[in-house]
Each structure stands twice: as C-alpha cells, then as structure tokens.
Scaffold this active site. Sequence first.
Site, PDB file in Angstrom:
ATOM      1  N   CYS A 280     -50.771 -25.007 -45.086  1.00  0.00           N
ATOM      2  CA  CYS A 280     -50.219 -26.001 -45.300  1.00  0.00           C
ATOM      3  C   CYS A 280     -51.037 -26.993 -45.292  1.00  0.00           C
ATOM      4  O   CYS A 280     -50.995 -28.069 -46.049  1.00  0.00           O
ATOM      5  CB  CYS A 280     -49.168 -26.229 -44.001  1.00  0.00           C
ATOM      6  N   HIS A 855     -48.730 -28.807 -37.968  1.00  0.00           N
ATOM      7  CA  HIS A 855     -47.946 -28.796 -39.816  1.00  0.00           C
ATOM      8  C   HIS A 855     -48.143 -29.254 -40.203  1.00  0.00           C
ATOM      9  O   HIS A 855     -47.638 -30.612 -40.217  1.00  0.00           O
ATOM     10  CB  HIS A 855     -46.560 -28.009 -39.579  1.00  0.00           C
TER      11      HIS A 855
END
Length: 930
Positions: A280, A855
């Site tokens: 990510c 994230h």
Amino acid sequence: MAAVAADPAAADAAEDREPQREAMPGLESQRRQIKNSESGRERPLRTGESWFLVEQHWYKQWELYVQGGDQDSSTFPGCINNAKLFEDQVNWRLKKGLVEGEDYVLLPEAAWHYLVSWYGLEHGQPPIERKVVELPGIQKVEVYPVELLLVQHSDMDTPFTAQFSHTASIGSQEDLECAPSPCTDLVLRTAREQFLVSPQEEARLWIKNAKGSFERLCNTRVTVFDAALKTGQLIIMETRNKDGTWPSAQPHATKSASEEDKNFQGQPGICGLTNLGNTCFMNSALQCLSNVPQLTEYFLKNRYLEELNFCNPLGMKGEIAEAYADLVKQAWSGHHRSIVPHMFKTKVGHFASQFLGFQQHDSQELLSFLLDGLHEDLNRVKKKEYVELCDAAGRPDQEVAQEAWQNHKRRNDSVIVDTFHGLFKSTLVCPGCGNVSVTFDPFCYLSVPLPVSYKRVMEVFFVSMDPRRKPEQHRLVVPKKGKISDLCVALAKHTGVSPERMMVADVFSHRFYKIYQLEESLSSILDRDDIFIYEVSGRSAIGENSREDVVLPIYLRERTPARDYNNSYYGLMLFGHPLLVSVPRDRLSWDALYHILLYRLSRYVTRPNSDDEDDGDEKDMEDKDNIPKPGHVAVGSSQDPGPEQAGPSSGVAGRSRAPVDNSPGPSHWPQRARRKHLFTLQTVNSNGTSDRSTFNEDTHGVSFSSQPYIAIDWEPEMKKRYYDEVEAEGYVKHDCVGYVLKKAPVRLQECIELFTTVETLEKENPWYCPSCKQHQLATKKLDLWMLPETLIIHLKRFSYTKFSREKLDTLVEFPIRDLDFSEFVIKPQSESAPELYKYDLIAVSNHYGGLRDGHYTTFACNKDSGQWHYFDDSSVSPVTENQIESKAAYVLFYQRQDVARRLQPQTGSSDPPATPGCSSPPNSEFMDVN
C-alpha cells in the site's frame, strides 16, 4: 528506406540515369583516371561515400586492354558485366562469400561513372552500390549489409526480409515524429512501413537470440552493429494496446480480469492499484505521482522516449522510467478499474534491494527513490562534467544562486528537475570564529518538522509501603526531556508521598530489568515499559554503606519438580510482581526479614492460624546456632534465568524469632519455638537465580558485599493454601488515568516556519569550518529561494531517537487552495506575478496506524475533471474537499497556480468544478491494516 537487395526496378532506374556515352579518352589517360587520380581506386575511404563493385574478370580484361596501348586491340573488354556476382538475374541478389580481389574490385563513385560512360553497363543489370561505414577502429566498404527478418507480434509466421547497414539506427525520435530520416536506415521505420503501423502508435522491438528466447531492444538509438544484430536474426515489432498494456504482457494478467475490463470505459486516471502484499505504501506514492498533471502528460505523449538515458551509470538503464510509463498509460487509458503493478514492483526491488519482499515501508522513502530513479533514467545530460561547488564569499545572493542553479543544470536536466526541483539558501555560522558560509542547494521535496510538545504522558504503578493498599495506576504528564526525579515529583502531587521516598524500576518478566537513579533521563524509558514506583522509607538506599535503612529487591519464586532429576531436586520459577522493601539496618537478620516480608505481603498472604502452630517436632526445632549459614545455600546457575536447581534445604529454615519492634541484635535473639514458615528466603542475583557472591558468611545476621536481591521461595502446597493470586494481581486506577493530553492542531505554515528556524548542529554531525580549521557545532538556517512547479511537502510524523520511536498524530491544517509562500521565499519577488508563490493542493499520501503496522491511502484531484478521489489500493471512490484534511496526512503535493493555468488547454480542463457531495472515506479507527 532500408538498403534492400537489388531488383528489376532498380535496374530500370539505373538505365534511366545511366550517363550517355562519352568520347573515350586515350588508354593512358583512362588508366590514370581509374587507378591513380583523386577519383581513382587509390583514393582513401571516406565515411558515407559510395563505392561500386565491378566483376574481377571484366576489370582484369580492362587493365590488359589499357596496358596494351592499342585501342583497336582484340582485348577490348566490352560493356561492364557483373553477371557472375549475382545469384540470379531476377532479384539480382549478391552471391554469398564473394572476396575482394578474387571475385570483384571496388571503385569510387567517380571512377565507376567514368567506366560506365566509356564502356556502358550490361543491359538490365543494376549497379552494385555500397557505402563506406566507420566501425570501431576501422573504415570499410560494407559489401554485405545485415539481413534481418521482420515480423509482427500478432503474426510471427510471416517474416519480411530487409537489409540494413551496420551503422543504421534501430529507431529514433524522428521516426516517432513522422519526420523523414536524415541519413541512415531505421529498422523501426521500415517495420512500421511494411506492417502499416502509424507513427502515432507506440511500438517496441524484440529480438530472438541464439538460445531461442526473446530480449527487448530497449535502446533504439544505437546502431545495428552496437545492438550486435546478425544476418538472419528475427526482429519482432510489438504495438501497445489501447488500454496501455503490451500484448507480450497479457499472459501475466488473468483471463477473467482482461475479459471483464475489455469493454470497460471509465474516467482516465480513476484506476486502483492491487495490493500485492504490504505494498500500500507503493500504491499511495504512485497514485500521488500519477496525478501530477505535467508529469503524466509527459509520459502519455511519449516525450519520455526521446529522453531515455540508457548510458547513465547513476541510472537504471531506463527500466524504471519505462515501467512507470507503462503504469501511467494503463491507469490513464480509461480501460481499467484497477491494475496489478507486479512488473513495477519487480523493477523497484531489482534496483533497490530494501524494497525486495513484502515488508511494509515508508511511502515517502519509495517516493524519494522513484523521483531520483526517474530523474537519472531521463537525464538529458549524457555525460556529467565535474562542477566545483563555490561558496558565496561575500558575493550577492542573486549571483551565487544563479551560479548554483546553472551548475546543477549542467549535471542534472530532466523532467523531474523541471517539475520538482527548487533551490534553498543554507547559512552556516561558526561559533568559534564567526565565519559565515552561504551556499545554495537544490531540493526535490521539503521535509518539514511538526511542532513537538515538550510534555510526555507516562503510565506508572505506585506501590505504597502500606500493605493494605493495592498498587495504583497513574497517568503522569512530565517533561519529554526530563529526569527520573521529574517523574517522582509528578507522582508526589497525586499521592502526597515525598519524591525522596520513591524508587523507580522497570519490571519485566517478574524481575527488575532496571532500577533507575534520580538523575537518569526519562528518554531511556519506552512507552511500552512497565514502570513501578515504590514507596520506601526516607532513610533508605540500596547498598550497605549508606544510610540507616537498606532497600532490598524482593522476588517471588515457586518450587516445582524439575524434569530429569530425582525427587531431591527442584526447579524455581519466578512469579508475581517484585517488591522494593526498606529494612532497618539493626534488624537485618533472616528471621526479622521473614516477618517484615510477611507483613508486606499481608494483603494477599494469609498468616497461619493457631492450628498450624508447630508442636515442637524435633525436625522443626532449631536453635540459633543451626540457622543455615550462607555456605549452606545451594547455588543454581547464574547464567540461566530460567528454572533453578536447588536442594531441599535451600533458604532459611531457622526456628529463632525476634520481635518485630525494638529487636535487639542477632546475638541476643531468644531461642523459642514459633509458627511454621510459609516460605524460605534465598539470596539471588538480579536475574533471580542463586548467587553466593552477594553476601558474607555471618551466623547471626545478613551482610551484603554488593547490591542484594532476596528471593521468597514457596512450596506449591503452601502457595496454594496461603497465597491469593487474584488479590496479588489486583490494582486500582487513580482518577488521573482518564486524563488525555490534548494536542492542538497546527497550521502548515507553522511547520514551514519551523523548517526555516535557526538550529544548532548535533554533536554527531559537526561542520568543518574552513576558517578556523576545526569541526564546529555551527548554527544552521535554511531559507527558500526558488520554488518548483510542483512542491512536495513531507510532514515528519515519525520521530526516532536513541531510546524511543513514535508517530506524531497531530492534526496539521493545510489549505486546499491558495497556499501562499510569498512570506517564506527570500528571493526578490515580482509584484506583477503573485501566482508564482501561490499553490493549490493536488494529492495527499495518508498513513493510518502506528509504527509497527499501518496502512497508506491517497487523496488525489483528477487533472481532467477536477474531481477529488480516495484511492485505497484497488478501491477508488469520489470524495469532497472537506474530507481531505485529517491526522493521517503524511505527504502533500501542491501545484503552482501559474502552471495549472498553463496546462488547462493541454488537459482540456478549466477551473476545478465544485465537487459534489460524496461518501466519506473509511474512518481511520476502523481502517484495515496490512
């Protein structure tokens, strides 16, 4: 056109341009003109000139004729006839393996035309023209060009044969721009013409090597010779698909995915990136960079192809630039909902080993690598010259800055420099001699610090001397750079206990990991450490040669049967929370210590009742002379902090008892019966294992030679009967535990101000002063001099020190539009162009979570529609502008307003339209993490 084999059409053309027969000069004159003159055979070779092949037998006949001196001789050679040099008289292909001097001679262009004008050329035969080429170390007439087989990727079974000079280019930018080739034949141009592929379509070449595998011809600006192409080699031309992919890459995509996206048509740029496993961070950086308008246009319009630098030793042979271009073309084709960046990830890992595998990384670190890699792969400077950096030396800033920027551009000139590079002024002042050093340095992004709070919240457990009170959990606000004494002062405000009566310890795995001194720094304590603060008597200190009381560290151990030993040996395992207990020096005996500890444990240890009173069994009766001496204590391993082996007589089993209060010295203890001991005492080391070296032999008392540790050893049955584990683990929370240190939001301008604040260099990074010839802790100040078209601002949320690591989740308020840098740029400004200092936000890289897990996502504004979108790996959703600002903002991308206006006609967009209300991105509290 490529130099193909001679054919009948060429022969007819040769007849059309054949010069008319001229009057034949004298034979001696002929010989001189053909052999010895400037236009004759002895003329030196010159690159690019044309030479012609003449059949050896005919030429020898001509030599015999002119040497005879008789123009009417029977040795007259007749018309030039090269029939023996051709394989056939249809395609007029040259025979293989012809040798100069045996099968043919070479004549320069002028000599050839003389002979043709005097003797003529056999009807229908084409002239055999060849060029002089310059190869490494040699000039030669290229009799046999390279013969290549050209095919399309979509039709590998229908090759087209063409001949190319060794010095012909594989391809060039002229080919891409539809301009006529100025000189050499181009392999790529010939393939395009043969297979009717328009110059607007992007194409690339592959070669089939001797092993039967295929290799990319990446650098098309080299010659056929440099590319080591051989006659008979297969060349495959591949054309990019409309969705931005290459046909050769199709096997890597799943069939279902390709079928699903086959008829999909969406907004270009609104395309997700599949998470390959903790990637990510990469997806976030790529989405931000993909939404920089001028950079994306640069790749979509193929301008990068003419600037690919395959020879840069600092670059990556153009592979990173090509891999990124492939991603951009796919994402902006409008034919994909999401794409799999597998090839890009492979290239990044190949050139930057830190990104190999599937560990989580920092999006800003990946972005820094990518910008540097793209710059070197697209650097227009093919050979970097040495440039000496010069100090200002009192010169005006304008002059020094211009010189620094010109020097930078002499070595670094690419679309990355054009788009992202700015210039700041660095001022260093020597504290010793006052010397001032001014330099101007380029930057690609600004890493700005966040205003850091000088306070820190720490959670501790307070253990009172009163055994009836449970440990209390406290949340304390202390100076971030404070000392242990500051922690005690903060706790004293909550408990009323004087800081002088506190001792601070780090408890780990039922033992003291460290007992702190008051002058030690709080930075050595990590947030995850379990800190206990013990109340001790005001006269206490650890060690014997100190005040009236001694503080003893106390461990709890349970005796358990050990494996692989007979019943006479046992293992000892630590349990519970350790204690720090103050003991009066005049009562420092084993028996007195037993009762003091029994009192300190009374909240969760039950005293034996009268039924447990000892009945005087001889086994349990001992006088004071039978109190075990230290030498009787079984010693366990001092290296292994695990279960310890000890004999059944380990510890203290004495029967003498001294009164708790006003106890006389050990020599005056009375001999009398007493209750059964619940536990035994053992001297141990800091790990909780036996250590005989910590005490001296003394029958009557305990005398320590170093910091003492005492272990309370329990028999399993006694522990089960008298020790309440639930009560022992109990604690209460003080009201302060509900306190939360509020973090006020900060403005982005405050971070930039902090970036330009004067700072003193750290001891680990001193500056060498050229004036006083010493390394000095100089003061340093950075000022912004020139800003780039697209400004990247990195918020330094991650703080790393020797003892701690933390993420700052401070909310930074940043404007979406009209971020004004005029107050920060010190270069003299033009009042007529205020837009040169105003920026609009175009993308944000977000980080949710903490240091160990997290994230990354992206907010980005589409260059064509002006609509903001939220990119979460393969998921993309529209958002409104009021959703963009959050505590997760990590890297900000701003575009200068004058650039935005300049790009509007190119991208077909006008002022960004008002964004409609859209669904919010996921709440950070429920954000999925890798």
